[in-house]
Scaffold this motif. Structure first.
Motif, short mmCIF file in Angstrom:
data_model
loop_
_atom_site.label_atom_id
_atom_site.label_comp_id
_atom_site.label_asym_id
_atom_site.label_seq_id
_atom_site.Cartn_x
_atom_site.Cartn_y
_atom_site.Cartn_z
N PRO A 1 0.79 -1.23 0.00
CA PRO A 1 0.00 0.00 0.00
C PRO A 1 0.82 1.28 0.00
CG PRO A 1 -0.86 -1.58 1.59
CD PRO A 1 0.46 -2.10 1.14
N TRP A 2 2.11 1.20 0.32
CA TRP A 2 2.94 2.40 0.43
C TRP A 2 3.75 2.68 -0.83
CZ3 TRP A 2 2.35 5.43 4.66
CH2 TRP A 2 1.71 4.85 5.76
N VAL A 3 3.85 1.70 -1.71
CA VAL A 3 4.75 1.85 -2.87
C VAL A 3 4.02 1.52 -4.17
CG1 VAL A 3 6.73 1.24 -1.43
CG2 VAL A 3 5.61 -0.53 -2.77
N ARG A 4 4.56 2.02 -5.27
CA ARG A 4 3.98 1.69 -6.57
C ARG A 4 4.83 0.68 -7.34
NH1 ARG A 4 5.78 7.18 -8.25
NH2 ARG A 4 7.26 6.99 -9.99
N LYS B 1 9.81 3.81 -4.81
CA LYS B 1 8.86 4.74 -5.41
C LYS B 1 7.56 4.70 -4.60
CE LYS B 1 11.19 6.27 -9.00
NZ LYS B 1 11.56 7.71 -9.12
N LYS B 2 7.06 5.86 -4.23
CA LYS B 2 5.90 5.91 -3.34
C LYS B 2 4.59 5.75 -4.09
CE LYS B 2 4.83 10.89 -3.26
NZ LYS B 2 3.38 10.76 -3.52
N ASP B 3 3.58 5.25 -3.38
CA ASP B 3 2.23 5.22 -3.90
C ASP B 3 1.65 6.64 -3.89
OD1 ASP B 3 -0.18 3.33 -4.56
OD2 ASP B 3 -0.96 4.77 -3.12
N LYS B 4 0.69 6.89 -4.74
CA LYS B 4 0.16 8.25 -4.89
C LYS B 4 -0.54 8.76 -3.63
CE LYS B 4 -4.15 6.59 -7.02
NZ LYS B 4 -5.00 6.65 -8.23
N SER C 1 2.82 14.01 0.87
CA SER C 1 4.02 14.69 0.41
C SER C 1 4.88 15.15 1.59
CB SER C 1 3.64 15.88 -0.46
OG SER C 1 4.79 16.59 -0.90
N ALA C 2 4.22 15.49 2.71
CA ALA C 2 4.96 15.93 3.90
C ALA C 2 5.87 14.83 4.42
CB ALA C 2 3.98 16.37 4.99
N VAL C 3 5.46 13.58 4.27
CA VAL C 3 6.26 12.44 4.74
C VAL C 3 7.50 12.26 3.88
CG1 VAL C 3 6.29 9.93 4.98
CG2 VAL C 3 4.33 11.23 5.81
N THR C 4 7.37 12.50 2.58
CA THR C 4 8.46 12.24 1.65
C THR C 4 9.31 13.46 1.32
OG1 THR C 4 7.14 12.69 -0.33
CG2 THR C 4 7.02 10.47 0.60
N GLY C 5 9.01 14.58 1.97
CA GLY C 5 9.75 15.80 1.67
C GLY C 5 9.49 16.29 0.26
N GLY C 6 8.30 15.98 -0.29
CA GLY C 6 7.97 16.42 -1.63
C GLY C 6 8.54 15.56 -2.74
N GLN C 7 9.18 14.46 -2.40
CA GLN C 7 9.79 13.58 -3.40
C GLN C 7 8.82 12.50 -3.84
OE1 GLN C 7 14.41 13.36 -2.39
NE2 GLN C 7 13.20 12.48 -0.74
N ASP C 8 9.18 11.77 -4.89
CA ASP C 8 8.33 10.67 -5.36
C ASP C 8 8.80 9.33 -4.80
OD1 ASP C 8 10.66 10.26 -6.77
OD2 ASP C 8 9.68 10.03 -8.73
N THR C 9 9.61 9.39 -3.75
CA THR C 9 10.09 8.17 -3.09
C THR C 9 9.67 8.17 -1.63
OG1 THR C 9 12.21 9.27 -2.62
CG2 THR C 9 12.10 7.88 -4.59
N ILE C 10 9.63 6.97 -1.05
CA ILE C 10 9.30 6.82 0.37
C ILE C 10 10.32 5.90 1.02
CG2 ILE C 10 7.70 4.91 -0.11
CD1 ILE C 10 6.08 5.86 2.34
N ALA C 11 10.68 6.21 2.26
CA ALA C 11 11.61 5.38 3.03
C ALA C 11 10.81 4.55 4.04
CB ALA C 11 12.63 6.27 3.76
N ASP D 1 18.79 2.73 -1.35
CA ASP D 1 17.86 3.24 -2.37
C ASP D 1 17.65 2.19 -3.45
OD1 ASP D 1 16.37 4.77 -4.15
OD2 ASP D 1 18.15 5.72 -5.02
N LEU D 2 16.40 1.76 -3.64
CA LEU D 2 16.06 0.82 -4.70
C LEU D 2 15.05 1.44 -5.67
CD1 LEU D 2 16.02 -1.30 -1.83
CD2 LEU D 2 16.57 -2.71 -3.80
N SER D 3 14.98 2.77 -5.67
CA SER D 3 13.96 3.44 -6.47
C SER D 3 14.34 3.62 -7.93
CB SER D 3 13.64 4.82 -5.87
OG SER D 3 14.77 5.68 -5.95
N SER D 4 15.60 3.38 -8.26
CA SER D 4 16.05 3.62 -9.64
C SER D 4 16.63 2.38 -10.30
CB SER D 4 17.10 4.74 -9.66
OG SER D 4 16.55 5.94 -9.18
N GLY D 5 16.33 1.22 -9.74
CA GLY D 5 16.78 -0.03 -10.36
C GLY D 5 18.02 -0.62 -9.72
N THR D 6 19.06 0.18 -9.53
CA THR D 6 20.31 -0.29 -8.94
C THR D 6 20.35 0.03 -7.45
OG1 THR D 6 21.47 0.10 -11.03
CG2 THR D 6 22.82 -0.19 -9.06
#
Length: 369
Positions: A93-96, A119-122, A126-136, A203-208
């Protein structure tokens, strides 16, 4: 402010403390919680106002992302016999996008001191991710934190329970001292944190898979146990891509109010001599096997030796506690040995270098990246 007596796992006292904390979180309040790494300042990760309260309490920049803490699936969904499926149901539920490599890391190291950036789910704030499209995301390996997470039934955004940029707390008393002006802050006392420094971030948001923050779990351990190779930031072929911002990535962080400096092997006195204005109260941290017997040191009444373990895990578990204790004793200067080379020391080396850069009175330290 309330710091509950440390509860016994499975006790009525723990159950009551967790129930009180759940009510506070459901009402949009903050709760200080123990984890195996450091104490966190937790809020409902799905409540915009509650998340903003974290930033206000810490004085944290709004573009600095938070880590969302999740319950382990063992008691959360007993109907799923396959543990991998249980973890997937919890994280999805947290990621796409949930790469196969991420699941291997989860199945091997969660619950534990490993944070994954995906990569975060929609729906993620945004406050949690600092405005980014990723989530930790991570699942903490602490029984009190897990009891709270499972009773709460949702994700908790929980950065370290301290003012932004300062030394992280590893005891409930540290949190009380840090937020002495917030009498209504509820603190769950889970004892001293075992790991003592913040989680490893991959970080696994960009493949490597890329290491964004070193910690107790090293890239070498990850590769040995999962076959997943984690590169250092900037080492991948697509390094021109923007690296996600993560907690603890500023040049000045984890900083004591007392000036802190590191010395090379055998150069403690040379380091101290660089600060001739320091006439008294120098805290000299030395390896346990290398306490000085030099009359030059013993005769210098203003230098006080403090031994520290030479094992990386013990060093890490005591680091923040030591820095906080030294800060409380009005030393004019703290000097500590440079950690040895090796991945097992990278976490504490990272924290010490950032702590040195930011240490000292606010008017003289550096707070930017």
């Amino acid at each position: 402010m309330k710091a509950d007596p440390q509860p016994t796992i499975g006790s009525t006292e723990l159950q009551q403390a967790v129930e009180q904390a759940v009510r506070r979180l459901q009402q949009g309040g903050l709760v200080a919680i123990p984890t195996e790494t450091v104490y966190g300042l937790a809020a409902d990760a799905s409540n915009q106002k509650a998340v903003q309260n974290i930033f206000s309490a810490k004085g944290r920049p709004a573009d600095h992302p938070l880590i969302v803490h999740l319950a382990a699936p063992s008691m959360l969904d007993a109907s799923l016999a396959n543990r991998s499926d249980a973890w997937f149901k919890l994280i999805a539920p947290w990621v796409r996008d949930l790469p196969e490599e991420a699941m291997r890391l989860v199945e091997t190291f969660w619950p534990g001191p490993l944070t994954l950036v995906l990569k975060k789910d929609k729906h993620v704030l945004s406050a949690v991710t600092g405005g980014q499209d990723t989530i930790a995301l991570r699942s903490p390996d602490h029984p009190v934190a897990q009891a709270l997470l499972q009773a709460f039934g949702g994700g908790l955004a929980a950065p370290s329970a301290n003012r932004f940029g300062k030394v992280s707390p590893t005891r409930a008393a540290d949190v009380s001292a840090e937020f002495s002006d917030q009498a209504d802050l509820l603190i769950l006392d889970g004892g001293d944190c075992i790991v003592g420094i913040e989680s490893t971030i991959v970080d696994l948001s960009s493949g490597t898979p890329v290491l964004l923050r070193p910690g107790a779990i090293t890239p070498e351990q990850i590769e040995q146990q999962t076959g997943v190779r984690v590169l250092q930031a900037g080492a991948r072929a697509d390094s021109d891509k923007v690296t996600p911002r993560v907690s603890g990535s500023l040049k000045a962080h984890y900083a004591p109010n007392t000036p802190l400096r590191l010395y090379a092997a055998g150069a403690a006195l040379d380091c101290i001599s660089q600060y001739p204005d320091t006439k008294s109260h120098v805290a000299l941290v030395v390896w346990e096997s290398e306490q000085m017997r030099d009359p030059q040191v013993l005769g210098a009444s203003h230098i006080h030796q403090i031994p520290i373990p030479e094992q990386s895990d013990l060093f890490a578990s005591r680091l923040y506690r030591l820095l906080r204790d030294l800060d409380d004793h009005s030393w004019e200067l703290i000097v500590m040995p440079e950690p040895p080379m090796g991945q097992e020391w990278d976490g504490v080396r990272d924290r010490l270098q950032r702590a040195c850069f930011g240490s000292g009175p606010p008017v003289s330290n550096h707070v930017s990246s």
